[in-house]
Design an enzyme around this catalytic site. Structure first.
Site, mmCIF file in Angstrom:
data_model
loop_
_atom_site.group_PDB
_atom_site.id
_atom_site.type_symbol
_atom_site.label_atom_id
_atom_site.label_comp_id
_atom_site.label_asym_id
_atom_site.label_seq_id
_atom_site.Cartn_x
_atom_site.Cartn_y
_atom_site.Cartn_z
ATOM 1 N N PHE A 244 9.562 30.527 55.347
ATOM 2 C CA PHE A 244 9.635 29.135 55.822
ATOM 3 C C PHE A 244 8.499 28.786 56.779
ATOM 4 O O PHE A 244 8.645 27.884 57.613
ATOM 5 C CB PHE A 244 10.987 28.853 56.489
ATOM 6 C CG PHE A 244 12.178 29.175 55.630
ATOM 7 C CD1 PHE A 244 12.312 28.594 54.375
ATOM 8 C CD2 PHE A 244 13.147 30.061 56.050
ATOM 9 C CE1 PHE A 244 13.398 28.888 53.565
ATOM 10 C CE2 PHE A 244 14.236 30.368 55.248
ATOM 11 C CZ PHE A 244 14.361 29.778 54.000
ATOM 12 N N ILE A 470 8.213 34.327 48.179
ATOM 13 C CA ILE A 470 9.028 34.346 49.399
ATOM 14 C C ILE A 470 10.460 33.909 49.100
ATOM 15 O O ILE A 470 11.149 33.363 49.955
ATOM 16 C CB ILE A 470 8.380 33.511 50.518
ATOM 17 C CG1 ILE A 470 8.217 32.035 50.114
ATOM 18 C CG2 ILE A 470 7.015 34.074 50.871
ATOM 19 C CD1 ILE A 470 7.737 31.153 51.291
ATOM 20 N N THR A 472 10.894 32.115 46.251
ATOM 21 C CA THR A 472 10.626 30.837 45.615
ATOM 22 C C THR A 472 10.677 30.892 44.095
ATOM 23 O O THR A 472 10.857 29.864 43.451
ATOM 24 C CB THR A 472 9.219 30.381 46.040
ATOM 25 O OG1 THR A 472 8.371 31.545 46.091
ATOM 26 C CG2 THR A 472 9.243 29.761 47.420
ATOM 27 N N PRO A 621 12.776 24.752 35.793
ATOM 28 C CA PRO A 621 13.767 23.880 36.444
ATOM 29 C C PRO A 621 14.825 24.650 37.231
ATOM 30 O O PRO A 621 15.400 24.109 38.176
ATOM 31 C CB PRO A 621 14.419 23.143 35.265
ATOM 32 C CG PRO A 621 13.447 23.245 34.152
ATOM 33 C CD PRO A 621 12.704 24.545 34.342
ATOM 34 N N GLY A 693 8.961 22.831 47.107
ATOM 35 C CA GLY A 693 9.662 23.630 48.117
ATOM 36 C C GLY A 693 9.812 22.932 49.455
ATOM 37 O O GLY A 693 10.780 23.166 50.175
ATOM 38 N N GLU A 694 8.865 22.100 49.794
ATOM 39 C CA GLU A 694 8.952 21.373 51.057
ATOM 40 C C GLU A 694 9.449 19.951 50.839
ATOM 41 O O GLU A 694 10.173 19.403 51.664
ATOM 42 C CB GLU A 694 7.591 21.392 51.748
ATOM 43 C CG GLU A 694 7.204 22.820 52.131
ATOM 44 C CD GLU A 694 5.924 22.926 52.927
ATOM 45 O OE1 GLU A 694 5.023 22.090 52.730
ATOM 46 O OE2 GLU A 694 5.815 23.864 53.739
HETATM 47 MO MO1 MOS Z 1 4.778 26.553 55.054
HETATM 48 S S1 MOS Z 1 5.467 25.834 56.807
HETATM 49 O O1 MOS Z 1 3.103 26.216 55.087
HETATM 50 O O2 MOS Z 1 5.231 28.162 54.844
#
Ligand code: MOS
Length: 734
Positions: A244, A470, A472, A621, A693-694
Site C-alpha cells: 500500500f 504485492i 495485486t 476481471p 488498484g488506487e
Molecule cells: Mo503506491 S502509494 O505508489 O504503492
C-alpha cells in the site's frame, strides 16, 4: 519498444487469455502457506541469526550515551550495532527521515540499535537491556497549531498557487457559493506482512531477501546508504503480503539486517514489530483542506479553489490533496495550492492513491454540499460539470474519459432514483437510512518497464522481470500476457518476479504496475516472436502463434521446435514518448453507498457499496475486482474508523498496533459490487489497459460520508465519521 502513438490492432486483442477472469497462478502457494515470504526464506542461506531493532523513545533531540554492556553479555547475543557506532547513513532520494547512524533523533521510534542473537527471544530480551541517555528538544507535533506557520509549496509555474482565470472575482460574483474546511487524519498502511528482510554477505556482495514494492529503487538506495556499488547488491522479493505504498522505499529492516549481518558475520533476519512499524516507517499525512466552489444559476461551476495544508519532517513532501481538483470538474476560474508545515512526527509519505485519496475525501463532500445548496441531484450536478479536456490547459484532451457513463450506469444499477434527497427522512425501525455518491479519479502513469522471456524446447515460456506482486495479481496478468503473445495456454507459462538480477520493471506503485509491466512483457514477447520465426525460417510478419504452434499458411510448427537446439531468450523494455503529455491519462469511477445509522447510538453500518470503474482494458476481471473491493474496504476504513491518534505533547502515534488502529473486518462490509465499463484505451500502451488498484479507493470515503449525511442530516467534515461527531445532533427518535 518505443510507444509513441495510439496502439493499433495487436495479438493481445485476440483476448484468448487476456481479459478472462482466471484464478491467480500463485493462488495455491498463497492459500497453502507455501509462498515463501521474506521472513520465511529458511532455505536460501544457512546459519541465519535473528535481529531485533529498537527505536528512540523520544521524538526530537540527540542521544548522548548508549550502554550496551549488559545486552552484549546476555545469552545468545552475537552482535550489537548502535546508531552511535557510525555516522549518519546517506539517504537515497526517496527517504526523508534518517534511516540510521549518528546521535541525532528526528522522530519517535527512529531506529537506534539492532541486537543480533541466536534466537528472536534472545535478541529481544537483550535489546531491553540497552540503556540510552539523551537530551531532548521541543518539537512541533500538532498540525492544527503548525498550520499557521506552514509555507506555500510552489505551484507548477513557481508561484504560490496554480491559477487559471480570476478565481476571487468569479467566486464573489457567483450565484451559489460554498466555502468549507475538511480534515483528514494521519493513516497507516496496516498491511498484513510486516516489513522484513533477511540479509547475507559474501565478501563485499550483499543479498537482501526482503519485502519491497520497488526492487530497483531499493537496490539503488541500500547501495547508497552502505556505500556499495549497485552491482554488489542483489534484492529478491518474490512474495509480498501487502504494501500500500509503505514498502515503496528502503526501510530500517533492510538497512539494519545488512549492518547486523556484517557485524555478526552471519546472515541476519529482521521483521519490524507491529508497534514499531507505525512510528518507524511512513504514514499518510493528515490534511486540512479548504474548498470553495461557486456556480452560476444553472449550477455550472464558475469558480473552484482547493487549498490543502499538511505537515512533514523538514524536506518532506506535502500530501498532494489538490491533484484531482486540477482535472476532475470544469470551471473557468481555478485556484489550487498547498502549504507544508514542519512537524517532528514520523515521515509522511505515499499511501495508496497518495494525494487523490485524501483530496477526494474533501472535494466529494464539497460537491455533495454544493448540489444540496443548488437543490440539484448530486449525480446530475457532477454530470453537468464534467469536462472532456484538461480544465487547466483547455487544448489538451483526455486519452479517454467516461466519468459520466460511470455515474449514469452506477445510478441505474444502484437504484439511486429511490434515494430521498431530504436528509434524515428514511427510517427502518431505529435505523436512519441514507444513500451517497461520489466520483472517483486517479491518474494513469506511464513508466518504462522491462522484461525477459525464454522459450524452451517443450514450448514452455518463462517470464523474468524485477516486477513485484504485492497481492495485486501481477503473476497472473503477466502470465496471461505472455500466453496471449506466444499462443500458448496459461499453464505453459512460468513467471518469476522480484529479483534485481532481472530486467528493471515499473515496479508496484501508483497503480502503474499492471499496464506498464504487462506492456514490458508484451515488448519482450514481440522480440521472442521474431526470434522464433527466424529460427523456423518463417517470414515474421506472417507467423501466427496459437494453440502452442506457429502457423504460416498451411504449415504448422510446434512452438518448442524453435528452441530445439537451444533455449531462445528475448528481452525488451517498453518506453513511452510523450503520449501522456499530449493526452491527459486518468481513470474514473463512481461510488454509490447505502448506510444505516442507528438513531439511538449513532453507530454507522454500511449496507451496500457499488463501484463503476472506467480504466481501459481490464486484463483480468477477477484480480481487478479484488483490487477494487479491497480498495473500497480501505475506503470504508478511511470514512468510519482509521485514524492515527497523535500524542501532541510527546510526538508519536499512540494507537500503534492493530488493536488500537482500527481497520474494517468482514462484518463491516456486507455487500460490494464492482462494474468495469467495457472499454480499451489505445493511448495507454499496447495492452490498452490502465490501473485500478488506487482508483478503487478514490472517492469511496466521501460517498460513505455523504450517505451518512443523507441518513442523519448531520454534516461531518472531519474524518473519520465516528459516532461521537453526530450523536448529539441526530434527529429525535419517537
Ligand atoms: Mo503506491 S502509494 O505508489 O504503492
Amino acid at each position: 519498444m518505443k510507444f509513441d502513438r495510439a496502439a493499433g490492432q495487436n495479438p493481445i486483442d485476440q483476448l484468448h487469455v487476456v481479459g478472462h477472469p482466471l484464478d491467480r497462478i500463485d493462488g495455491r502457494l498463497k492459500t497453502t502457506g507455501t509462498a515463501p515470504y521474506a521472513y520465511e526464506r529458511h532455505d536460501v542461506v544457512p546459519h541465519q541469526a535473528y535481529g531485533y531493532i529498537i527505536g528512540s523513545a523520544f521524538a526530537k533531540g540527540r542521544i548522548t550515551r548508549m550502554d550496551v554492556a549488559h545486552a552484549k553479555a546476555a545469552p545468545g547475543v552475537l552482535a550489537i550495532v548502535t546508531t552511535l557506532d557510525m555516522p549518519a547513513l546517506k539517504n537515497g532520494p526517496m527517504n526523508t527521515a534518517k534511516l540510521f547512524g549518528g546521535p541525532d533523533i528526528t522522530h519517535y521510534h527512529q531506529a537506534t540499535a539492532i541486537v543480533v542473537a541466536e534466537t528472536f527471544e534472545q535478541a529481544r530480551a537483550a535489546a531491553a537491556l540497552i540503556e540510552t541517555e539523551y537530551d531532548h528538544d521541543e518539537g512541533q507535533f500538532d498540525l492544527k497549531q503548525a498550520q499557521h506557520a506552514a509555507r506555500p509549496v510552489q505551484g507548477a509555474n513557481g508561484s504560490r498557487a496554480d491559477r487559471v482565470g480570476d478565481f476571487e472575482r468569479a467566486f464573489s460574483a457567483s450565484a451559489t457559493r460554498l466555502d468549507e474546511t475538511y480534515t483528514t487524519p494521519d493513516q497507516t498502511h496496516a498491511m498484513m506482512e510486516p516489513h522484513a528482510t533477511l540479509a547475507a554477505w559474501e565478501g563485499e556482495k550483499l543479498t537482501l531477501w526482503t519485502s519491497n514494492q520497488m526492487i530497483a529503487w531499493n537496490r539503488r538506495d541500500i547501495a547508497t546508504a552502505l556505500g556499495l556499488s549497485k552491482e554488489n547488491v542483489r534484492v529478491d522479493s518474490p512474495y509480498i503480503g501487502g504494501g500500500f505504498g509503505g514498502k515503496l522505499f528502503l526501510r530500517s529492516d533492510a538497512v539494519l539486517a545488512a549492518l547486523g549481518a556484517k557485524a555478526a558475520g552471519r546472515p541476519v533476519k529482521v521483521a519490524l514489530t507491529r508497534p514499531f512499524i507505525m512510528n518507524n516507517t511512513t504514514h499518510r499525512s493528515a490534511t486540512i483542506q479548504r474548498i470553495r466552489i461557486g456556480t452560476d444559476r444553472d449550477g455550472r461551476i464558475t469558480a473552484i479553489a482547493h487549498e490543502s495544508t499538511s505537515g512533514n519532517l523538514p524536506h518532506g513532501r506535502p500530501e498532494a490533496a489538490i491533484d484531482q481538483t486540477k482535472l476532475l470538474y470544469a470551471g473557468a476560474n481555478r485556484l489550487t495550492a498547498m502549504r507544508l508545515a514542519v512537524l517532528d512526527l514520523p515521515e509522511g509519505n505515499a499511501m495508496r492513491a497518495p494525494g487523490e485519496a485524501s483530496g477526494l475525501m474533501a472535494l466529494e463532500i464539497a460537491m455533495d454540499e454544493m448540489a444540496e445548496r443548488l437543490r440539484m441531484d448530486p449525480v446530475r450536478f457532477r454530470i453537468l460539470n464534467d469536462t472532456q479536456v484538461d480544465p487547466e490547459k483547455l487544448g489538451r484532451p483526455f486519452s479517454q474519459r467516461h466519468l459520466v457513463e460511470c455515474l449514469e450506469h452506477g445510478a441505474e444499477k444502484f437504484g439511486w432514483s429511490r434515494r430521498n434527497p431530504r436528509p434524515a427522512s428514511v427510517r427502518e425501525g431505529e435505523w436512519l437510512i441514507g444513500m451517497g455518491v461520489a466520483a472517483g479519479f486517479r491518474n494513469n502513469l506511464l513508466t518504462k518497464s522491462g522484461a525477459r522471456v525464454r522459450l524452451d524446447s517443450q514450448g514452455i515460456v518463462t517470464v523474468e522481470t524485477d516486477m513485484t506482486d504485492i497481492g495485486t495479481g501481477t503473476y497472473t496478468i503477466l502470465a496471461q500476457t505472455a500466453a496471449e503473445m506466444m499462443g500458448v495456454c496459461i499453464d505453459q507459462v512460468r513467471v518469476i518476479l522480484g529479483d534485481s538480477d532481472f530486467p528493471v520493471s515499473a515496479g508496484s506503485g501508483g497503480q502503474w504496475g499492471a499496464n506498464n509491466s504487462a506492456a514490458g512483457v508484451y515488448a519482450a514477447c514481440v522480440k521472442l516472436r521474431e526470434n522464433v520465426a527466424e529460427k523456423l525460417g518463417l517470414p515474421p510478419a506472417e507467423a501466427q502463434f496459437s494453440g502452442g504452434n506457429v502457423h504460416v499458411g498451411n504449415s504448422v510448427f510446434p512452438l518448442g521446435q524453435a528452441a530445439h537446439e537451444s533455449e531462445l531468450v528475448a528481452e525488451d523494455t517498453i518506453e513511452y514518448a510523450d503520449v501522456d503529455k499530449r493526452y491527459q491519462q486518468s481513470t474514473f469511477a463512481s461510488h454509490f453507498v447505502e448506510v444505516g445509522v442507528n438513531g439511538f447510538t449513532g453507530e454507522v453500518r454500511i449496507r451496500r457499496m457499488l463501484a463503476v470503474c472506467s480504466a481501459g482494458r481490464i486484463l483480468n476481471p477477477k484480480t481487478a475486482r479484488s483490487q477494487v473491493i479491497g480498495a473500497m474496504t480501505m475506503g470504508a476504513g478511511a470514512a468510519l474508523m482509521e485514524e492515527l491518534a497523535v500524542d501532541t505533547r510527546r510526538g508519536f502515534f499512540v494507537n500503534h498496533d492493530l488493536a488500537g488502529y482500527e481497520v474494517p473486518v468482514h462484518a463491516d462490509i456486507p455487500h460490494q459490487d464492482v462494474i468495469f465499463l467495457d472499454e480499451v484505451d489505445p493511448l495507454s500502451s499496447p495492452m490498452k489497459a490502465k490501473g485500478v488498484g488506487e482508483l478503487g479507493l478514490c472517492g469511496v470515503a466521501a460517498a460513505i460520508a455523504n450517505a451518512v449525511y443523507n441518513a442523519t442530516g448531520v454534516r461531518v467534515r472531519d474524518y473519520p465519521v465516528t459516532l461521537d461527531k453526530h450523536l448529539a445532533h441526530l434527529p429525535r427518535m419517537t
